[in-house]
Structures are given as structure tokens and as C-alpha cells.
Design a protein around this motif. Sequence first.
Motif, short mmCIF file in Angstrom:
data_model
loop_
_atom_site.label_atom_id
_atom_site.label_comp_id
_atom_site.label_asym_id
_atom_site.label_seq_id
_atom_site.Cartn_x
_atom_site.Cartn_y
_atom_site.Cartn_z
N ALA A 154 43.92 34.05 42.21
CA ALA A 154 44.15 35.39 42.75
C ALA A 154 43.07 36.30 42.17
CB ALA A 154 45.55 35.89 42.34
N ASP A 155 43.17 37.60 42.46
CA ASP A 155 42.19 38.51 41.87
C ASP A 155 42.65 39.01 40.50
OD1 ASP A 155 44.21 40.21 42.49
OD2 ASP A 155 43.03 41.53 43.78
N HIS A 156 43.65 38.37 39.96
CA HIS A 156 44.14 38.70 38.61
C HIS A 156 44.56 37.40 37.92
CE1 HIS A 156 47.61 38.57 41.32
NE2 HIS A 156 48.34 38.23 40.28
N LEU A 157 44.73 37.46 36.63
CA LEU A 157 45.20 36.28 35.90
C LEU A 157 46.61 35.93 36.34
CD1 LEU A 157 44.83 35.26 32.26
CD2 LEU A 157 47.14 35.72 33.06
N THR A 158 46.82 34.65 36.64
CA THR A 158 48.16 34.19 37.02
C THR A 158 48.54 32.99 36.15
OG1 THR A 158 47.46 32.55 38.65
CG2 THR A 158 47.72 34.83 39.44
#
Lengths: 215, 215
Positions: A154-158
Amino acid sequence: MPEYRLYCFAQSGNAYKAALLLALAGADWEPVFVDFFNGETRTPEYRALNAMGEAPILEHGDLRLTQSGVILDYLARRFPDFGPTSEEERREILRWTLWDNHKLTSCIATLRFQLKFLPEEKRLPEVIDFFTRRSGAALRVLDRHLFHRDWIAADHLTTADLSCIGYLYYDHEFPHDLTTFPNIDRWRQRIAALPGWRHPYDLMPGHPLPPGVLS
Amino acid sequence: MPEYRLYCFAQSGNAYKAALLLALAGADWEPVFVDFFNGETRTPEYRALNAMGEAPILEHGDLRLTQSGVILDYLARRFPDFGPTSEEERREILRWTLWDNHKLTSCIATLRFQLKFLPEEKRLPEVIDFFTRRSGAALRVLDRHLFHRDWIAADHLTTADLSCIGYLYYDHEFPHDLTTFPNIDRWRQRIAALPGWRHPYDLMPGHPLPPGVLS
């Protein structure tokens, strides 16, 4: 008592996946030391907690969860910043978590166990060579994936990042030089720069091992 | 054109997990042959379909999905009979699917590949011995779990069963005698008795291998 209790030990990258989420989320949690190297996970008492005989285990209220991927999935529902924002991202997180279990963590963890935790006379050179090649191939797949991407799914840490990073801070304990995987190396530093990050040996109990525990 | 297209080949237990769901569900699907043994999954064309270089791939409308666990998860939403009926079951399905990827399929598939698909001079005896022990331990965990249970994660067959069964009908191709795991054996027969069931070599294209393809 803290809200979350995580059965873990410092040398377990699988436990680290969950411990790191709790740390980054600023959760109210405590580690419960599992004495893996003295055989605790093989005792009937521990098998009653987890028939698979593995760490980590997460306790939250009356719930007791096992398998790091299940724990990550559960925690991402409690701390949605680490979860998906769409159905496509949900599938992508699942895809990389499964891949990690199948191709990355399983190989790196076995390789490191052979090299770091077995006495020299018990090491299996052909097995070490096999897993060195397998884990190298997995690292190449991940490095290519992280080209022009900051995060895995994603466009963030997952939780997909947390799954794949599990063993990658123990990098002096397996034969791959992670600086030769430039995209992995940057991603690893990106995670280590997050507020709350701690190295697995600082975040979980049991490091260093007492002398002679492995003999 | 059929609604679902599954890139697969007869020798792939991972592809079989998805193919068997489609067969049991009576879905409108067709297999697309992947010529794995002639190196198709290593070609740039195939890597463009799946950067992980693996089978199966499922195409449904504009969607293209990879990783058997993701495909099973997707299909269980289309065919809810194979999915969970509660949050607890959802977690239990995920738990056994991850475990399968980590501990069962990964070991059995590697072991079988060494024994069945490598010429004798390329086989690695120490690796074969290692995976024989590992997969034996995994089979014992599963056999204990199936004691007094018909299905792995619910009171009905779910994608967790389909994940774990992936390689277990190729049982003359690895050294474990599954009849010595009585609960696994009954569960395997239970699945084989379901309407629509077919053996992987009947369900997917590419069996038998042409002579000399592995030399």
C-alpha cells in the motif's frame, strides 16, 4: 494488567512481527517470555496453549491467537493504520503475507537456525546451501518489488511489511549482505526510522542467550 | 469464454487447491496450461503475469490474482459455502492456511520435487532427509488436529481444507504412507467422496509428462 500479552522471545522473528506492530502502535502490551531454547514450546503445557507448538501467542481479553499472520490480521483491525484501505490492498497484504510464510521467513529462519543456533557438528551443509539459494531468490523477488515503492502492499506501512521484515534485522546471523539489495536496504532503514521502532533484541526478552544453553 | 480461467498444470498441488474449489463448486471455469517443466514460469512473459514466478494465476473479468491462498480467499467470497460463517472461523481458516504455506505444503512440495522431478544425480540426500522429517512433523500436527473433527477449520469443508489437501493426493510421490495418519486418511477420503472431486492428474492438464522433459 496490560491490554495485550505477547508470548515471545528475542530470537524469534515471527514473534517480532507482532511485537513491532504493538510497539509502533504504542499499544498497552507486555511480553511473556517463552523459553524456547530450553524446550518450553515442546512441553504439554505449551502445546495446550498452541497445538502447533510455535511462538508467538497473543492474548487479548478472552481471546488467544496463534500464527503471526493471524495476530497481525487481528491487530490491524484494532489499529487500522496498519491495515488496508481497500479490498485490493487487503488482497495484496494477504498475498505478501502468504508469500513471506512460504518463501522468505521460512527459508531465512531455517538458514539462521542452522548457522546461529546449532552446534557446528549438527549443521547440515547441504541444507544450509539449499536455503541460502532459496532465501537469496526470495530476497531478489522482494528487492525487485520494492523498486520505486516505499511499502510492500500500500502507500503506507502495513502488516505485509511487518511480516516480511520479521527476520531482516538479524542480518549478521545469515549469509546474505542486505546492503546488496538496495531497495530492501532502504525499506529496512525506513522502518527502523519509525517512532517506536526497536531492534528485536531490545524489544523482546531473552537476549543474549545464557552461555551453554544450546549445547 | 468461461467465467474463470486458472493458469495451472497437473503436477502443481498449489494450483490444485484452486482447481478443486472450482470443481467442487461447479463453477464455469477452464484451465490454462502452464508449461512449468519447460521453464514457462521463468520467462519474461510469465513474470509479467506474476512477478513471483509461480502458478496458479486466476483470471476473473479484469482481475488477475496470484498466490493460492489469495485465490482461495477470493473464491470463498464468490462461493460462500467454502468460507467462514463467523469471525472466529475466518481467523481459523487463515491460521491453517498460513500454517499450510509455512509448514506443510512448502515441505511436501519440495520433498516431492526432489524425489519425483529431479534426475537422481541432482538430488540432495541431506535436503531430502531434512524435508522428510519436517513434513512428517507437520503431518503429525494435522493428524492430531483432525482427531474427532471432520474438517480443519469449521463444521464444513473450507478453503483451509483445500489448502492443506493440495499435495496429499500425490501420495505415491513422497515417502510418507498417509494410511499411517488415520485422521488425515479419513479426511482425505471424505474430500475425495464429494461430488465433483477429481484427482489432480485428471483435473488439470499436463499429465503424464512427456518422456525426457526433465532431462
